[in-house]
Design a protein around this motif. Structure first.
Motif, PDB file in Angstrom:
ATOM      1  N   ARG A 168      40.894  39.985  34.704  1.00  0.00           N
ATOM      2  CA  ARG A 168      39.878  40.713  35.456  1.00  0.00           C
ATOM      3  C   ARG A 168      38.943  41.466  34.528  1.00  0.00           C
ATOM      4  O   ARG A 168      39.339  41.944  33.473  1.00  0.00           O
ATOM      5  CB  ARG A 168      40.546  41.696  36.423  1.00  0.00           C
ATOM      6  N   ASN A 169      37.713  41.566  34.969  1.00  0.00           N
ATOM      7  CA  ASN A 169      36.689  42.272  34.209  1.00  0.00           C
ATOM      8  C   ASN A 169      35.898  43.160  35.165  1.00  0.00           C
ATOM      9  O   ASN A 169      36.151  43.163  36.379  1.00  0.00           O
ATOM     10  CB  ASN A 169      35.769  41.266  33.510  1.00  0.00           C
ATOM     11  N   VAL A 170      34.954  43.903  34.635  1.00  0.00           N
ATOM     12  CA  VAL A 170      34.127  44.808  35.422  1.00  0.00           C
ATOM     13  C   VAL A 170      32.687  44.296  35.406  1.00  0.00           C
ATOM     14  O   VAL A 170      32.181  43.871  34.366  1.00  0.00           O
ATOM     15  CB  VAL A 170      34.185  46.247  34.864  1.00  0.00           C
ATOM     16  N   LEU A 171      32.035  44.347  36.554  1.00  0.00           N
ATOM     17  CA  LEU A 171      30.634  43.959  36.679  1.00  0.00           C
ATOM     18  C   LEU A 171      29.779  45.219  36.717  1.00  0.00           C
ATOM     19  O   LEU A 171      29.971  46.084  37.579  1.00  0.00           O
ATOM     20  CB  LEU A 171      30.416  43.129  37.940  1.00  0.00           C
ATOM     21  N   ARG A 172      28.851  45.325  35.781  1.00  0.00           N
ATOM     22  CA  ARG A 172      27.903  46.454  35.760  1.00  0.00           C
ATOM     23  C   ARG A 172      26.571  45.974  36.327  1.00  0.00           C
ATOM     24  O   ARG A 172      25.954  45.069  35.779  1.00  0.00           O
ATOM     25  CB  ARG A 172      27.710  46.971  34.340  1.00  0.00           C
ATOM     26  N   ILE A 173      26.120  46.623  37.387  1.00  0.00           N
ATOM     27  CA  ILE A 173      24.886  46.252  38.066  1.00  0.00           C
ATOM     28  C   ILE A 173      23.839  47.315  37.767  1.00  0.00           C
ATOM     29  O   ILE A 173      24.074  48.507  37.978  1.00  0.00           O
ATOM     30  CB  ILE A 173      25.103  46.124  39.585  1.00  0.00           C
ATOM     31  N   GLY A 174      22.691  46.890  37.284  1.00  0.00           N
ATOM     32  CA  GLY A 174      21.584  47.803  37.013  1.00  0.00           C
ATOM     33  C   GLY A 174      20.350  47.364  37.779  1.00  0.00           C
ATOM     34  O   GLY A 174      19.898  46.229  37.626  1.00  0.00           O
ATOM     35  N   ILE A 175      19.793  48.250  38.620  1.00  0.00           N
ATOM     36  CA  ILE A 175      18.609  47.947  39.424  1.00  0.00           C
ATOM     37  C   ILE A 175      17.533  48.963  39.053  1.00  0.00           C
ATOM     38  O   ILE A 175      17.731  50.172  39.194  1.00  0.00           O
ATOM     39  CB  ILE A 175      18.911  48.015  40.932  1.00  0.00           C
ATOM     40  N   GLU A 176      16.389  48.457  38.603  1.00  0.00           N
ATOM     41  CA  GLU A 176      15.336  49.329  38.074  1.00  0.00           C
ATOM     42  C   GLU A 176      14.240  49.561  39.109  1.00  0.00           C
ATOM     43  O   GLU A 176      13.770  48.626  39.758  1.00  0.00           O
ATOM     44  CB  GLU A 176      14.737  48.707  36.814  1.00  0.00           C
ATOM     45  N   SER A 177      13.855  50.838  39.270  1.00  0.00           N
ATOM     46  CA  SER A 177      12.719  51.262  40.112  1.00  0.00           C
ATOM     47  C   SER A 177      12.806  50.707  41.529  1.00  0.00           C
ATOM     48  O   SER A 177      11.839  50.159  42.061  1.00  0.00           O
ATOM     49  CB  SER A 177      11.385  50.852  39.469  1.00  0.00           C
ATOM     50  N   LEU A 178      13.974  50.860  42.145  1.00  0.00           N
ATOM     51  CA  LEU A 178      14.138  50.422  43.533  1.00  0.00           C
ATOM     52  C   LEU A 178      13.324  51.339  44.451  1.00  0.00           C
ATOM     53  O   LEU A 178      13.255  52.543  44.237  1.00  0.00           O
ATOM     54  CB  LEU A 178      15.617  50.459  43.919  1.00  0.00           C
ATOM     55  N   GLY A 179      12.730  50.768  45.483  1.00  0.00           N
ATOM     56  CA  GLY A 179      11.922  51.541  46.410  1.00  0.00           C
ATOM     57  C   GLY A 179      10.458  51.615  46.042  1.00  0.00           C
ATOM     58  O   GLY A 179       9.653  52.150  46.815  1.00  0.00           O
ATOM     59  N   SER A 180      10.087  51.106  44.878  1.00  0.00           N
ATOM     60  CA  SER A 180       8.684  51.130  44.480  1.00  0.00           C
ATOM     61  C   SER A 180       7.906  50.056  45.236  1.00  0.00           C
ATOM     62  O   SER A 180       8.473  49.194  45.919  1.00  0.00           O
ATOM     63  CB  SER A 180       8.553  50.918  42.972  1.00  0.00           C
TER      64      SER A 180
END
Length: 342
Positions: A168-180
């Motif tokens: 098992r591993n970890v998923l890192r999610i990055g979302i930039e400037s959401l809502g713009s």
């Protein structure tokens, strides 16, 4: 779910966003980077280089020596009545290693970036492949992003309800400037947006995906552009950690001598309260950040007991006027003051 309110020009929040992704690469986690402003490939090329083993100790040791020399010079100038007061620790212990340190003046090597598996979501490419769609009663950009995250969680073995044979591993999610506006959302355009529920619906579904998977997510939002405060309150309630960055660029604090050592303030609006009724509130309320030559640091806001010698006496009296009003209290009535401050 970490919700970050961007500073006005998005300089320091973008740096914090890259720190989160760089830590994932050093730890060997899988990445999922989504953006509508900049291509994820370019974001990953700009990640700061890690300071590993002895290199981070050397660099931190050099900076610590510089800080000590500054403290010694300040102690020669400080008034005798302040010298016996307990010293305020503005930064963590120098060699207490928590996570990893990064050099913002250098870029991460391509070999290290390719050592982990990562997925990208660039909105303009996704919309050009297929016609617009509308699912879950939200705009097409959010719907496509949710479908991509759901597919990665299911196919790559991050679903906690579905046991996997592989490690098992970890998923890192990055979302930039959401809502713009680039995401097709209008919450930043008017006080009464036509599609006011899309952002909250997206976060509600995303939080459900995070709860049942081995993943963590950071989102940056231009909160200073969202005029409707009710939307911001709903977004805050749907997040686990809410942090705001307030830059001094273009404000009066940029030239105020009290804040000359810092580049902005950090506001911690909400922290997790998992398995407890209330959240653990830190004793430190005032936090500030500054961008050094090599590092981005967050410290306790420690204002000097007196201003520097370069500030004029008139300016000192002007800055000290609010404090005098507060100390006057209700006694101002007896002195015949026109203004009463509580």
């Amino acid at each position: 779910l970490v919700f970050t309110e961007e500073d006005k020009y998005g300089l320091y929040s973008n740096l914090l966003f890259k720190y989160f992704l760089a830590e994932g690469i050093v730890c060997g986690h899988e990445l999922f980077v989504a953006s509508a402003k900049e291509h994820p490939d370019n974001i990953l090329k700009e990640l700061p280089a890690p300071l590993l083993d002895d290199s981070y100790r050397k660099d931190l040791g050099d900076e610590a020596a510089a800080v000590k020399s500054e403290d010694f010079q300040d102690s020669m100038k400080i008034a005798w009545r302040y010298q016996n007061l307990p010293k305020m620790e503005v930064s963590p212990t120098t060699y207490t290693k928590f996570g990893h340190y990064y050099d913002v003046s250098k870029k991460m090597s391509p070999e290290l970036c390719q050592s982990v598996k990562w997925h990208s979501f660039y909105l303009h490419e996704e919309l050009s492949f297929e016609p617009k769609m509308k699912a879950w009663n939200m705009n097409s950009g959010y719907a496509r992003l949710l479908q991509s995250i759901q597919r990665i969680i299911a196919q790559e073995g991050f679903d906690g309800s579905d046991p996997q044979k592989k490690p098992r591993n970890v998923l890192r999610i990055g979302i930039e400037s959401l809502g713009s506006v680039l995401w097709g959302d209008d919450v930043c355009c008017s006080d009464a947006p036509e599609d006011a529920q899309s952002l909250t619906k997206f976060l509600y579904v995303l939080r459900g995906l995070l709860r049942k998977s081995l993943s963590a997510c950071i989102i940056t939002v231009p909160a200073h552009l969202i005029q409707n405060k009710a939307i911001m309150e709903r977004v805050t309630n749907l997040s686990d950690v809410v942090v705001g960055l307030e830059s001094f660029i273009g404000s009066e604090r940029e030239t105020n001598p009290l804040y000359k050592d810092y580049h902005g303030l950090v506001h911690v609006h909400q922290i997790p309260r998992l398995n407890s009724l209330i959240c653990d509130v830190s004793d430190t309320k005032d936090l500030a950040f500054r961008l050094k030559r090599k590092q981005f640091t967050i410290e306790r806001l420690h204002l000097p007991p007196d201003l520097s010698d370069t500030v004029s006496r008139a300016r000192k009296q002007e800055l000290a006027a609010p404090a005098k009003l507060l100390s006057a209290g209700c006694g101002a009535v007896a002195l015949g003051k026109k203004h009463l401050d509580f």
